[in-house]
Structure formats: structure tokens, C-alpha cells
Design an enzyme around this catalytic site. Structure first.
Site, PDB file in Angstrom:
ATOM      1  N   HIS A 279      31.155  41.955  40.279  1.00 48.42           N
ATOM      2  CA  HIS A 279      31.925  40.886  40.902  1.00 48.42           C
ATOM      3  C   HIS A 279      31.871  39.612  40.052  1.00 48.42           C
ATOM      4  O   HIS A 279      31.834  38.498  40.543  1.00 48.42           O
ATOM      5  CB  HIS A 279      31.377  40.611  42.307  1.00 48.42           C
ATOM      6  CG  HIS A 279      32.412  40.294  43.343  1.00 48.42           C
ATOM      7  ND1 HIS A 279      32.772  41.166  44.347  1.00 48.42           N
ATOM      8  CD2 HIS A 279      33.152  39.188  43.565  1.00 48.42           C
ATOM      9  CE1 HIS A 279      33.685  40.600  45.129  1.00 48.42           C
ATOM     10  NE2 HIS A 279      33.939  39.404  44.675  1.00 48.42           N
TER      11      HIS A 279
ATOM     12  N   SER B  31      44.328  40.788  46.043  1.00 49.58           N
ATOM     13  CA  SER B  31      43.141  40.661  46.894  1.00 49.58           C
ATOM     14  C   SER B  31      43.498  40.667  48.380  1.00 49.58           C
ATOM     15  O   SER B  31      44.541  40.169  48.785  1.00 49.58           O
ATOM     16  CB  SER B  31      42.438  39.347  46.556  1.00 49.58           C
ATOM     17  OG  SER B  31      41.503  39.010  47.553  1.00 49.58           O
TER      18      SER B  31
ATOM     19  N   LYS C 227      35.520  49.628  43.728  1.00 49.21           N
ATOM     20  CA  LYS C 227      35.180  48.525  42.819  1.00 49.21           C
ATOM     21  C   LYS C 227      33.823  47.954  43.199  1.00 49.21           C
ATOM     22  O   LYS C 227      33.621  47.543  44.352  1.00 49.21           O
ATOM     23  CB  LYS C 227      36.257  47.434  42.922  1.00 49.21           C
ATOM     24  CG  LYS C 227      35.956  46.158  42.141  1.00 49.21           C
ATOM     25  CD  LYS C 227      37.148  45.220  42.163  1.00 49.21           C
ATOM     26  CE  LYS C 227      36.889  43.936  41.417  1.00 49.21           C
ATOM     27  NZ  LYS C 227      36.087  42.967  42.202  1.00 49.21           N
TER      28      LYS C 227
ATOM     29  N   GLY D 159      39.138  38.645  35.259  1.00 49.59           N
ATOM     30  CA  GLY D 159      39.198  37.775  36.429  1.00 49.59           C
ATOM     31  C   GLY D 159      39.425  36.335  36.012  1.00 49.59           C
ATOM     32  O   GLY D 159      40.554  35.858  35.867  1.00 49.59           O
TER      33      GLY D 159
ATOM     34  N   THR E  27      36.622  47.281  47.584  1.00 44.29           N
ATOM     35  CA  THR E  27      35.492  46.566  46.973  1.00 44.29           C
ATOM     36  C   THR E  27      34.240  46.823  47.800  1.00 44.29           C
ATOM     37  O   THR E  27      34.215  46.572  49.009  1.00 44.29           O
ATOM     38  CB  THR E  27      35.800  45.064  46.872  1.00 44.29           C
ATOM     39  OG1 THR E  27      36.941  44.908  46.024  1.00 44.29           O
ATOM     40  CG2 THR E  27      34.639  44.289  46.278  1.00 44.29           C
TER      41      THR E  27
HETATM   42  C1  LIG Z   1      37.608  32.982  42.073  1.00 42.07           C
HETATM   43  C2  LIG Z   1      37.338  34.457  42.177  1.00 42.07           C
HETATM   44  C3  LIG Z   1      37.755  35.138  43.316  1.00 42.07           C
HETATM   45  C4  LIG Z   1      37.522  36.515  43.445  1.00 42.07           C
HETATM   46  N1  LIG Z   1      37.989  37.170  44.555  1.00 42.07           N
HETATM   47  C5  LIG Z   1      37.799  38.521  44.654  1.00 42.07           C
HETATM   48  C6  LIG Z   1      38.339  39.237  45.753  1.00 42.07           C
HETATM   49  O1  LIG Z   1      38.991  38.682  46.630  1.00 42.07           O
HETATM   50  N2  LIG Z   1      38.113  40.570  45.806  1.00 42.07           N
HETATM   51  C7  LIG Z   1      37.395  41.243  44.831  1.00 42.07           C
HETATM   52  O2  LIG Z   1      37.227  42.466  44.922  1.00 42.07           O
HETATM   53  N3  LIG Z   1      36.889  40.587  43.771  1.00 42.07           N
HETATM   54  C8  LIG Z   1      37.083  39.244  43.650  1.00 42.07           C
HETATM   55  N4  LIG Z   1      36.592  38.580  42.546  1.00 42.07           N
HETATM   56  C9  LIG Z   1      35.911  39.341  41.474  1.00 42.07           C
HETATM   57  C10 LIG Z   1      36.931  39.812  40.419  1.00 42.07           C
HETATM   58  O3  LIG Z   1      37.785  40.795  40.939  1.00 42.07           O
HETATM   59  C11 LIG Z   1      36.254  40.417  39.179  1.00 42.07           C
HETATM   60  O4  LIG Z   1      35.355  41.419  39.586  1.00 42.07           O
HETATM   61  C12 LIG Z   1      35.498  39.400  38.307  1.00 42.07           C
HETATM   62  O5  LIG Z   1      36.146  38.139  38.311  1.00 42.07           O
HETATM   63  C13 LIG Z   1      35.409  39.937  36.885  1.00 42.07           C
HETATM   64  O6  LIG Z   1      34.644  39.103  36.074  1.00 42.07           O
HETATM   65  P1  LIG Z   1      35.261  37.977  35.077  1.00 42.07           P
HETATM   66  O7  LIG Z   1      35.696  36.843  35.961  1.00 42.07           O
HETATM   67  O8  LIG Z   1      34.099  37.657  34.226  1.00 42.07           O
HETATM   68  O9  LIG Z   1      36.413  38.604  34.327  1.00 42.07           O
HETATM   69  C14 LIG Z   1      36.831  37.204  42.414  1.00 42.07           C
HETATM   70  C15 LIG Z   1      36.405  36.510  41.269  1.00 42.07           C
HETATM   71  C16 LIG Z   1      36.662  35.151  41.135  1.00 42.07           C
HETATM   72  C17 LIG Z   1      36.211  34.459  39.885  1.00 42.07           C
END
Ligand SMILES: Cc1cc2nc3c(=O)[nH]c(=O)nc-3n(C[C@H](O)[C@H](O)[C@H](O)COP(=O)(O)O)c2cc1C
Length: 350
Positions: free
Chosen positions: A244, A111, A220, A298, A159
Site C-alpha cells: 500500500h 478506487s 492487492k 501510485g 484490496t
Molecule cells: C493518496 C493515496 C491514496 C490511496 N488510495 C488507495 C485506495 O483507495 N485503494 C487501494 O487499494 N490503494 C490505495 N492506495 C495505494 C496505491 O494503490 C498503491 O498501492 C501505492 O500508492 C503504490 O505505491 P507508490 O505510491 O509508491 O507508487 C493509495 C495510495 C495513495 C498514495
């Protein structure tokens, strides 16, 4: 002999263990979604609604769950999604998750808001890595992209679902929305709290990014056929169908329900990946049957990181791999290219 807590037997069990270990606000920050969390719940519910159509009397004595993503061979079609500030969960943060991905033979996506720098993670883990970009400003983005390229990252994952932060109401501290303090050691070298998501990013910035780097661009956060077509027209090589993890716009559909329209629109001109709610090997199979090349997880690996650092993340990838291989055998699919629309049934549609 003291007996510690039993080792989780599936990915879901890591959530309750992480909940016991983390402060309430950090747990809620990870677990929560935007507003009423309709989309967060729907990601799981929609995956659960899909049913599998097993074929029998197929020789499944050899199961091969490997595939390629943007030309890179991965041992299983499960990547680690980008998630910021992982030091909040474990001191080793992104170093641990990148090492676990390398050990499992898959790709970690770092990230923009990582606790460790692009170079530190590259040094710590020699597996394939992508860099996730937020374009806070072109100046900052250009610097990050050049550093990622120099450090050997294989793709830039932009993203696009975050022109501003979604309204996440769960993690409250003193009645105020809690946003975790950014750890001092962040990727950009300055306090991210002074940085705002940039609401002015458009397709022009995708063109600009392409002119800046020869690395493949992954978008994304695509949730419509229209944007999937535009992505292809703008030279994007892979798309992640993502909401997300339900953390941005509440009320959008589950990603698995959007996947077919995106796959259809793309017509093989880009690879399509998916994230959101993937917790089981069978979820991976459902996404691949509907045309995804691979999925990202995630929260599952974030919870495991909180519970047990690098071994925890390795374990989660191992559990998914085991589940996936068992499900492939029971479905009559010795390799992933056996999967297709005929592998599943969507009761409300098919
Ligand atoms: C705590 C947390 C932080 C995240 N930070 C980012 C990030 O910095 N950049 C990004 O593109 N997505 C971020 N995401 C989204 C994840 O990349 C991903 O799309 C998502 O967690 C997928 O769903 P899931 O948690 O149900 O597997 C974050 C998700 C969580 C839970």
C-alpha cells in the site's frame, strides 16, 4: 514572453511541483506512510539496490514494451494504482487519470473511495479499467461489483491489506491526524466517513466474491508466499504484491524483495504484479526481471494530476515509457520476454 515552470524531465520532479501547489496537509497525506515510514523508504531503497546486467551487440532497432495483463494488451507494463478521492488533487480527479491511462494504452484501477462514480469514469474514458474493492459490507460490495460489471470494468481488484487503516502520522491538522474530507460526489453516494474498514473480511469473502461475479478477481496487498498460494487456491487470477505504498503496516519488506517468493509460490498459476516505489523505467525492468507481469504506480501520477490534470498524468506515463524503452535498448532487450533473472544482479543475494 513569460516562461512558466520548466516541464519535469522525470517523474520525481513532479513531487516538488505538487508540493508547491497543494496545501501542506494534502501533500503530506499523499506523500506519507505509516508510523516511521521504514517500509515507505525501503520500497525505493530496495529497487535502487538491484543492478542491471546489460547484454551488448543485440539488435535493438525495434523496441516493444507492450505486454498483456489478464489477456488485455497494454502498450506499456505500467498501470495506474487505485487511489481514493482524487478530486482533492484536481477537479477532474479520476476522470483525468482514467482518460490519461486510456490515451497511453494502459489500465486504470478505480478506487472504492473515488470522487467520481463508477459510471462517470466509465463514460469519461473508454480504455480498459479495473475496479478496486474494499468490502465495507457485503451489501455495499455486491452493489459496487454489479455496477462495475455493468459499466464494463474488466476485473475486480480486492484490496486485502486494510482490515483497518494504518497509522499515518504525517498529515496533521491542529495536532490531529488529518484525513481528507470526503468530497460530496463520492462513488457510494453517501458519506464515506460513516463507513469503517471491515476487520472481519476473510478468504470466505474471496469465495463469496467469486460466486458474485464472473469477472477475474485480483488480490492487492499480498506480501507472503503462503497468502499467494491461498490466493491461487481460491481462484484468484492475479496478485498485486503491495504494501500500500508503505501506508499500512510499517516494518514489512519492500515489495521488490517479496516479489521472488511470491512468483515462486504461484508457479505461473496467476499473474503477479507489483507496486510500491516505482519511479523509473529501470524500476519497471527490475520488477519484470524478477517475474512481475506489470507494475502499478501510485504517487507519481497523483502528483502529476495535482500539477497538470490529465496532461500531467499522460506526461508521467510518457516519461516512464520513454525511460523504459531506452533502458530496454541499453539492456539488450528488444521485448519484455527477453527479461529474466539474468537481466539483474542483487549484490546482497546473488
Ligand atoms: C493518496 C493515496 C491514496 C490511496 N488510495 C488507495 C485506495 O483507495 N485503494 C487501494 O487499494 N490503494 C490505495 N492506495 C495505494 C496505491 O494503490 C498503491 O498501492 C501505492 O500508492 C503504490 O505505491 P507508490 O505510491 O509508491 O507508487 C493509495 C495510495 C495513495 C498514495
Amino acid at each position: 514572453m513569460t516562461s512558466g515552470p520548466a516541464k519535469p524531465i522525470n517523474v520525481l520532479q513532479y513531487e516538488s511541483l505538487a508540493r508547491e501547489k497543494l496545501s501542506q496537509e494534502v501533500y503530506e497525506f499523499v506523500a506519507g506512510g505509516a508510523e516511521e515510514e521504514v517500509t515507505l523508504r525501503e520500497n525505493r531503497a530496495a529497487l535502487q539496490r538491484i543492478q542491471l546486467r546489460p547484454r551488448v551487440l543485440v539488435d535493438v532497432s525495434h523496441i516493444d514494451a507492450s505486454t498483456t495483463v489478464l489477456g488485455e494488451r497494454v502498450a506499456l507494463p505500467v498501470l495506474l494504482a487505485p487511489a481514493g478521492g482524487q478530486q482533492l488533487l484536481h477537479p477532474d480527479g479520476e476522470l483525468a487519470s482514467a482518460r490519461a491511462a486510456a490515451a497511453a494504452g494502459t489500465i486504470a484501477v478505480l478506487s472504492t473511495t473515488s470522487s467520481y462514480s463508477i459510471e462517470e469514469v466509465a463514460e469519461a474514458a473508454d480504455g480498459p479499467k479495473w475496479f478496486q474493492l474494499y468490502i465495507f459490507s457485503r451489501e455495499i460490495a455486491a452493489d459496487l461489483v454489479q455496477r462495475a460489471e455493468a459499466a464494463g470494468y474488466a476485473a475486480i481488484c480486492l484490496t486485502v491489506d486494510s482490515p483497518r487503516l494504518g497509522r499515518r502520522e504525517r498529515p496533521l491538522r491542529d495536532g490531529q491526524p488529518f484525513f481528507p474530507p470526503i468530497v460530496p460526489k463520492n462513488l457510494l453516494g453517501f458519506d464515506l466517513r460513516s463507513i469503517q474498514h471491515n476487520p472481519a473480511v476473510t478468504w470466505h469473502d474471496v469465495d463469496w466474491l467469486r460466486s458474485l461475479t464472473s469477472l477475474p478477481i485480483v488480490l492487492k496487498g499480498i506480501m507472503t508466499a503462503e497468502d499467494a498460494c491461498l490466493a491461487v487456491e481460491h481462484g484468484v487470477l492475479a496478485i498485486v504484491v503491495s504494501n500500500h505504498g508503505g501506508r499500512q503496516l510499517d516494518g514489512v519488506p519492500a515489495t521488490i524483495d517479496v516479489l521472488p517468493e511470491v512468483v515462486e509460490a504461484v508457479e505461473g498459476r496467476a499473474e503477479v504484479l507489483l507496486d510500491g516505489g516505482v519511479r523509473r523505467g529501470t524500476d519497471v525492468l527490475k520488477a519484470l526481471a524478477l517475474g512481475a507481469r506489470a507494475v502499478l504506480i501510485g504517487r507519481p501520477y497523483l502528483y502529476a494530476l495535482a500539477v497538470d490534470g490529465e496532461p500531467g498524468v499522460r506526461h508521467v506515463l510518457g516519461l516512464l515509457s520513454d525511460e523504459l524503452e531506452t533502458a530496454m535498448a541499453l539492456l539488450g532487450c528488444p521485448s519484455l520476454d527477453h527479461l529474466g533473472r539474468g537481466s539483474i544482479r542483487r549484490p546482497s543475494i546473488d
